[in-house]
Design a protein around this motif. Sequence first.
Motif, PDB file in Angstrom:
ATOM      1  N   GLU A  77       2.289  -6.728  38.885  1.00 31.20           N
ATOM      2  CA  GLU A  77       2.867  -6.509  37.555  1.00 31.20           C
ATOM      3  C   GLU A  77       1.816  -6.037  36.558  1.00 31.20           C
ATOM      4  O   GLU A  77       2.149  -5.464  35.516  1.00 31.20           O
ATOM      5  CB  GLU A  77       3.502  -7.814  37.046  1.00 31.20           C
ATOM      6  N   ARG A  78       0.549  -6.252  36.884  1.00 26.09           N
ATOM      7  CA  ARG A  78      -0.543  -5.902  35.973  1.00 26.09           C
ATOM      8  C   ARG A  78      -1.323  -4.681  36.441  1.00 26.09           C
ATOM      9  O   ARG A  78      -2.346  -4.334  35.850  1.00 26.09           O
ATOM     10  CB  ARG A  78      -1.474  -7.109  35.823  1.00 26.09           C
ATOM     11  N   ILE A  79      -0.817  -4.035  37.506  1.00 30.67           N
ATOM     12  CA  ILE A  79      -1.529  -2.902  38.102  1.00 30.67           C
ATOM     13  C   ILE A  79      -0.631  -1.674  38.164  1.00 30.67           C
ATOM     14  O   ILE A  79       0.546  -1.772  38.489  1.00 30.67           O
ATOM     15  CB  ILE A  79      -2.004  -3.248  39.534  1.00 30.67           C
ATOM     16  N   GLY A 106      12.758  -2.381  37.911  1.00 32.43           N
ATOM     17  CA  GLY A 106      13.180  -3.369  36.931  1.00 32.43           C
ATOM     18  C   GLY A 106      12.275  -3.461  35.728  1.00 32.43           C
ATOM     19  O   GLY A 106      11.997  -4.544  35.211  1.00 32.43           O
ATOM     20  N   MET A 107      11.803  -2.305  35.269  1.00 34.24           N
ATOM     21  CA  MET A 107      10.845  -2.267  34.169  1.00 34.24           C
ATOM     22  C   MET A 107      11.512  -1.984  32.833  1.00 34.24           C
ATOM     23  O   MET A 107      12.333  -1.077  32.734  1.00 34.24           O
ATOM     24  CB  MET A 107       9.814  -1.150  34.394  1.00 34.24           C
ATOM     25  N   GLY A 108      11.156  -2.721  31.807  1.00 32.68           N
ATOM     26  CA  GLY A 108      11.405  -2.427  30.404  1.00 32.68           C
ATOM     27  C   GLY A 108      12.613  -1.589  30.044  1.00 32.68           C
ATOM     28  O   GLY A 108      13.623  -1.564  30.723  1.00 32.68           O
ATOM     29  N   ASN A 109      12.498  -0.872  28.939  1.00 33.16           N
ATOM     30  CA  ASN A 109      13.578  -0.004  28.483  1.00 33.16           C
ATOM     31  C   ASN A 109      13.120   1.454  28.488  1.00 33.16           C
ATOM     32  O   ASN A 109      11.977   1.764  28.805  1.00 33.16           O
ATOM     33  CB  ASN A 109      14.041  -0.412  27.068  1.00 33.16           C
ATOM     34  N   ARG A 110      14.033   2.343  28.095  1.00 38.37           N
ATOM     35  CA  ARG A 110      13.734   3.771  28.171  1.00 38.37           C
ATOM     36  C   ARG A 110      12.632   4.211  27.202  1.00 38.37           C
ATOM     37  O   ARG A 110      12.047   5.276  27.382  1.00 38.37           O
ATOM     38  CB  ARG A 110      15.013   4.582  27.903  1.00 38.37           C
ATOM     39  N   SER A 112       9.781   3.120  27.050  1.00 36.79           N
ATOM     40  CA  SER A 112       8.517   3.174  27.785  1.00 36.79           C
ATOM     41  C   SER A 112       8.308   4.535  28.435  1.00 36.79           C
ATOM     42  O   SER A 112       7.171   4.938  28.695  1.00 36.79           O
ATOM     43  CB  SER A 112       8.468   2.073  28.851  1.00 36.79           C
ATOM     44  N   ILE A 113       9.393   5.265  28.697  1.00 38.08           N
ATOM     45  CA  ILE A 113       9.290   6.585  29.325  1.00 38.08           C
ATOM     46  C   ILE A 113       8.612   7.565  28.381  1.00 38.08           C
ATOM     47  O   ILE A 113       7.647   8.247  28.751  1.00 38.08           O
ATOM     48  CB  ILE A 113      10.689   7.101  29.736  1.00 38.08           C
ATOM     49  N   GLU A 114       9.115   7.656  27.160  1.00 43.71           N
ATOM     50  CA  GLU A 114       8.521   8.588  26.203  1.00 43.71           C
ATOM     51  C   GLU A 114       7.097   8.188  25.866  1.00 43.71           C
ATOM     52  O   GLU A 114       6.228   9.043  25.680  1.00 43.71           O
ATOM     53  CB  GLU A 114       9.381   8.673  24.940  1.00 43.71           C
ATOM     54  N   GLU A 115       6.854   6.904  25.800  1.00 45.07           N
ATOM     55  CA  GLU A 115       5.509   6.419  25.505  1.00 45.07           C
ATOM     56  C   GLU A 115       4.531   6.850  26.604  1.00 45.07           C
ATOM     57  O   GLU A 115       3.425   7.315  26.322  1.00 45.07           O
ATOM     58  CB  GLU A 115       5.523   4.899  25.388  1.00 45.07           C
ATOM     59  N   ARG A 145       3.980   7.624  35.411  1.00 45.37           N
ATOM     60  CA  ARG A 145       4.780   6.656  36.161  1.00 45.37           C
ATOM     61  C   ARG A 145       4.017   5.348  36.354  1.00 45.37           C
ATOM     62  O   ARG A 145       4.580   4.261  36.249  1.00 45.37           O
ATOM     63  CB  ARG A 145       5.184   7.256  37.507  1.00 45.37           C
ATOM     64  N   ALA A 146       2.716   5.474  36.617  1.00 44.24           N
ATOM     65  CA  ALA A 146       1.900   4.276  36.805  1.00 44.24           C
ATOM     66  C   ALA A 146       1.691   3.504  35.503  1.00 44.24           C
ATOM     67  O   ALA A 146       1.363   2.312  35.535  1.00 44.24           O
ATOM     68  CB  ALA A 146       0.542   4.670  37.393  1.00 44.24           C
ATOM     69  N   LEU A 147       1.903   4.171  34.360  1.00 38.81           N
ATOM     70  CA  LEU A 147       1.698   3.534  33.061  1.00 38.81           C
ATOM     71  C   LEU A 147       2.946   2.872  32.493  1.00 38.81           C
ATOM     72  O   LEU A 147       2.872   2.194  31.464  1.00 38.81           O
ATOM     73  CB  LEU A 147       1.210   4.576  32.039  1.00 38.81           C
ATOM     74  N   LEU A 148       4.085   3.046  33.131  1.00 41.08           N
ATOM     75  CA  LEU A 148       5.357   2.608  32.561  1.00 41.08           C
ATOM     76  C   LEU A 148       5.373   1.129  32.161  1.00 41.08           C
ATOM     77  O   LEU A 148       5.985   0.752  31.163  1.00 41.08           O
ATOM     78  CB  LEU A 148       6.502   2.874  33.549  1.00 41.08           C
ATOM     79  N   HIS A 149       4.717   0.301  32.929  1.00 45.16           N
ATOM     80  CA  HIS A 149       4.768  -1.137  32.661  1.00 45.16           C
ATOM     81  C   HIS A 149       3.503  -1.651  31.970  1.00 45.16           C
ATOM     82  O   HIS A 149       3.214  -2.841  31.987  1.00 45.16           O
ATOM     83  CB  HIS A 149       5.004  -1.913  33.962  1.00 45.16           C
ATOM     84  N   HIS A 150       2.740  -0.729  31.349  1.00 47.82           N
ATOM     85  CA  HIS A 150       1.543  -1.081  30.583  1.00 47.82           C
ATOM     86  C   HIS A 150       0.538  -1.888  31.416  1.00 47.82           C
ATOM     87  O   HIS A 150       0.209  -3.039  31.082  1.00 47.82           O
ATOM     88  CB  HIS A 150       1.913  -1.861  29.316  1.00 47.82           C
ATOM     89  N   PRO A 151       0.035  -1.308  32.497  1.00 48.12           N
ATOM     90  CA  PRO A 151      -0.879  -2.036  33.373  1.00 48.12           C
ATOM     91  C   PRO A 151      -2.254  -2.250  32.736  1.00 48.12           C
ATOM     92  O   PRO A 151      -2.678  -1.493  31.858  1.00 48.12           O
ATOM     93  CB  PRO A 151      -0.984  -1.121  34.595  1.00 48.12           C
ATOM     94  N   GLU A 152      -2.927  -3.265  33.218  1.00 50.72           N
ATOM     95  CA  GLU A 152      -4.306  -3.526  32.799  1.00 50.72           C
ATOM     96  C   GLU A 152      -5.302  -2.800  33.694  1.00 50.72           C
ATOM     97  O   GLU A 152      -6.433  -2.533  33.272  1.00 50.72           O
ATOM     98  CB  GLU A 152      -4.585  -5.028  32.844  1.00 50.72           C
ATOM     99  N   LEU A 153      -4.898  -2.528  34.920  1.00 53.60           N
ATOM    100  CA  LEU A 153      -5.754  -1.869  35.903  1.00 53.60           C
ATOM    101  C   LEU A 153      -5.010  -0.682  36.496  1.00 53.60           C
ATOM    102  O   LEU A 153      -3.864  -0.825  36.916  1.00 53.60           O
ATOM    103  CB  LEU A 153      -6.137  -2.850  37.019  1.00 53.60           C
ATOM    104  N   LEU A 154      -5.663   0.483  36.523  1.00 54.93           N
ATOM    105  CA  LEU A 154      -5.111   1.662  37.185  1.00 54.93           C
ATOM    106  C   LEU A 154      -5.959   1.969  38.420  1.00 54.93           C
ATOM    107  O   LEU A 154      -7.183   2.117  38.317  1.00 54.93           O
ATOM    108  CB  LEU A 154      -5.129   2.877  36.257  1.00 54.93           C
TER     109      LEU A 154
END
Length: 306
Positions: A77-79, A106-110, A112-115, A145-154
């Motif tokens: 969830e953090r990656i 099952g991530m957030g709302n839409r 997050s896509i534009e963000e 796509r990898a940023l959608l859930h605001h990860p701490e580690l990429l």
Amino acid sequence: MKTILQTSRLTKSYGAKTVVSDLNMTVQQGDIYGFLGQNGAGKTTTLRMIMGLIRPSAGEIELFGTPLHGNKNKAMERIGAIIEYPGFYLNLNAADNLDIHRRMMGMGNRESIEEALEAVGLLEAKHQKVKQYSLGMKQRLGIARALLHHPELLILDEPTNGLDPGGMKEMRQLFLELARKRGITFLISSHLLSEIEQLANKIGILHRGCLLEEIDYETLQKKTRNYLDLNVTDEKKAAFILEQKLGTTDYVIAGSGGLRLYDHLDRPDLVSMLLAQNGVGVREMRLAGDSLEDYFLKLTGGESSA
């Protein structure tokens, strides 16, 4: 500094063949960690183990201070990650591709896509079909796509592979901006030394499955700087003279008459004269130093990273 990722004696074998052997690596919060090695060195295998996609044969993985085993879902969830080439529905546009992924995971709302699209510079192209995207745009979309859930580690596996020099530069700038603005920690694998040296603050050099060295970039720069390589009759006295007469402490005493001076490279005559005038004989003096590529080749026994 908080440890984001740590492996201990991480090993992966397939039958009698060991692909990754006793790998110990540490990624700290805020690092842009360059995981450098030839194609086939074991980089992708290592990243797949870290992501829980394949099981290690031995060793441990800790993410965010917790063992991966038994806590995989919380860690993931953090990656955010791109392992190998990111795949998309080519007949759909960027926004729809991200929305499908968002709903599946099952991530957030839409919003997050534009963000995410804005973060990678694709907001204006969000309604364009992905089949019309350039390779660089597809790589950016994969990162979105990898940023959608605001990860701490990429975790990114060869993210500049196949890009032209312009695309590589844009990708570097994107990573640096994400690190600066969002505080994201990066683990980036590559076989391109020139890319890693322009981006990473810490480098792990992998060769034939073994981590040969893990080193911060500042230390690596010092190891590969040009210097005057001196052999003198008294290296300690020579160091004292350099400090007193030239006002420099940018040197290393190598012992047995050896001294490396990283300053005044353009005035070897002045250095030699001052030492001689103050009772230190100079047996030999030459300009020396290694490039980063030379350093890599020495570690890997002459085998190139490219």
